[in-house]
Design an enzyme around this catalytic site. Sequence first.
Site, short mmCIF file in Angstrom:
data_model
loop_
_atom_site.label_atom_id
_atom_site.label_comp_id
_atom_site.label_asym_id
_atom_site.label_seq_id
_atom_site.Cartn_x
_atom_site.Cartn_y
_atom_site.Cartn_z
N ARG A 106 -9.03 4.14 -13.38
CA ARG A 106 -8.77 4.62 -12.03
C ARG A 106 -9.24 6.06 -11.81
O ARG A 106 -9.67 6.42 -10.72
CB ARG A 106 -7.29 4.50 -11.69
CG ARG A 106 -6.80 3.05 -11.64
CD ARG A 106 -5.38 2.94 -11.11
NE ARG A 106 -5.33 3.30 -9.71
CZ ARG A 106 -4.89 4.46 -9.24
NH1 ARG A 106 -4.45 5.40 -10.09
NH2 ARG A 106 -4.87 4.71 -7.95
N GLY B 83 0.78 -1.23 0.00
CA GLY B 83 0.00 0.00 0.00
C GLY B 83 0.80 1.28 0.00
O GLY B 83 0.24 2.36 0.07
N PRO C 45 4.78 -5.06 -1.67
CA PRO C 45 4.69 -3.95 -2.62
C PRO C 45 4.26 -4.45 -4.00
O PRO C 45 4.79 -5.44 -4.50
CB PRO C 45 6.13 -3.41 -2.66
CG PRO C 45 6.96 -4.63 -2.35
CD PRO C 45 6.17 -5.43 -1.37
N TYR D 47 -11.65 6.06 -8.75
CA TYR D 47 -11.07 6.55 -7.50
C TYR D 47 -10.81 8.05 -7.48
O TYR D 47 -10.19 8.54 -6.53
CB TYR D 47 -9.70 5.88 -7.26
CG TYR D 47 -9.68 4.39 -7.17
CD1 TYR D 47 -10.63 3.69 -6.44
CD2 TYR D 47 -8.68 3.66 -7.80
CE1 TYR D 47 -10.59 2.31 -6.36
CE2 TYR D 47 -8.61 2.28 -7.71
CZ TYR D 47 -9.58 1.61 -6.99
OH TYR D 47 -9.53 0.24 -6.90
N CYS E 292 -18.27 6.36 -24.65
CA CYS E 292 -19.56 7.05 -24.54
C CYS E 292 -19.95 7.23 -23.07
O CYS E 292 -20.97 6.70 -22.61
CB CYS E 292 -20.64 6.28 -25.30
SG CYS E 292 -20.35 6.26 -27.08
N GLU E 293 -19.13 7.95 -22.33
CA GLU E 293 -19.37 8.26 -20.92
C GLU E 293 -18.78 9.64 -20.63
O GLU E 293 -17.63 9.91 -20.98
CB GLU E 293 -18.67 7.24 -20.01
CG GLU E 293 -19.20 5.83 -20.08
CD GLU E 293 -20.54 5.66 -19.38
OE1 GLU E 293 -20.90 6.54 -18.56
OE2 GLU E 293 -21.21 4.65 -19.66
#
Length: 464
Positions: free
Chosen positions: A360, A278, A321, A364, A391-392
């Site tokens: 991402r 993390g 990691p 996020y 298409c977003e």
Amino acid sequence: MSRSAHPAGPRYADVLHEGHYTPPPADLNALDPRVWSRTVTRNADGVVTVGGRSVTELAEEFGTPAYFLDESDFRARCRAWRDAFGPDADVFYAGKAFLSRAIVRWLKEEDLNLDVCSGGELATALDAGMPAERIALHGNNKSTEEITRAVEAGVGRIVLDSFQEIVRVAHIAERLGKRQRVQIRVTVGVEAHTHEFIATAHEDQKFGLALAGGQAAEAVRRALKLDGLELVGIHSHIGSQIFDMAGFEVSARRVVQLLAEVRDEHGVELPEIDLGGGLGIAYTSEDDPREPHEIATALRTIVTRECAAAGLAVPRISVEPGRAIVGPTAFTLYEVGTVKELPGLRTYVSVDGGMSDNIRTALYDAEYSVALVSRTSTAEPMQVRVVGKHCESGDIVVRDAFLPSDVAPGDLLAVPATGAYCRSMASNYNHALRPPVVAVPEDGKARVIVRRETEEDLLRLDVG
């Protein structure tokens, strides 16, 4: 100050970032070494290169969009983590960040272990020759088939995530005539300062068994009673993209406290603790990640101190990691298709990829950098939003960035630090074809390690 009250217009406006305005960089052609991999530079013609190969040559040979992975940088980061922790600790590369057979071979050659969390990742690891004893299997809902394959293969550890799984793994191991090495994943109640969806150590989430309320202690009791299990340690993971070591200090303290309780109740000192992964990387110039040797020193100091206070022998430490190794080693190369200026608002720069190769930003609110890499420019900075072709409205690659105001169709843009999770989470949304991963070593002899999908690949699965 509100955006509308800011004195500069959109072309010169500062980018709103983390609640404050960030001015444009002094030099849009500069490449921050914290964000880009080690062999990335600009050549005399102003074109960005990796491993000595220009992005224009790479685009011509391999097409766009594509992920380009700096192989020497990846290997150097593996060695840095291995050397920082030394022979008395274990470094498990977290395969969920990005996994392929080539990656497995590099890990094996660089003497790292491998953490997998699905049957597919396990299959890739075994197929590429990773010794089973150097593999750990994670997951909050491992299937009977996944557990069976792992036990049959002889994986070095399975991380248990629930009471049901304790029994399930034990029964499978006994049926196969084996005693499986296991760790118990605990949630330590640490609030990591990260996005809600990637914080994993608070109690209200799907992973692990909570220290609070005694679930973790009860899991230890049950595991120690089962003949099919060899309980070797405790596992903790507090989240992702973390820069502050304070959370790891609290986590280590609570894990060691559990080890002391296990000793006092059962007369057993468990020999291992895994503090997870993390650790954050630099996606932008504002990020300031820790170096592996700093992390190793800090974790070793914390664990040694807490064990001394509890009267315990210092257990063998493991870390995991994934992003911290592969994340900075790759960039995604795109070609600009359209540039659309909305007067008084911003300019949208559309590229030939998008959320199908990097979800991402949409998932996020992840932040990235971007650079014009097929040439240099002396044009004034322009505030842009780099978007994809899907298409977003949420199909955003880089939410707020500066590019030269003469950016135009046909230019090549690169987004650095896309080695982790981008290809792993890529999709066929809008029937897009997932891009290739191309390894570029220092000698420039680039080669595909995951090929670009074709329409034949897409249609082959459609049996209707």
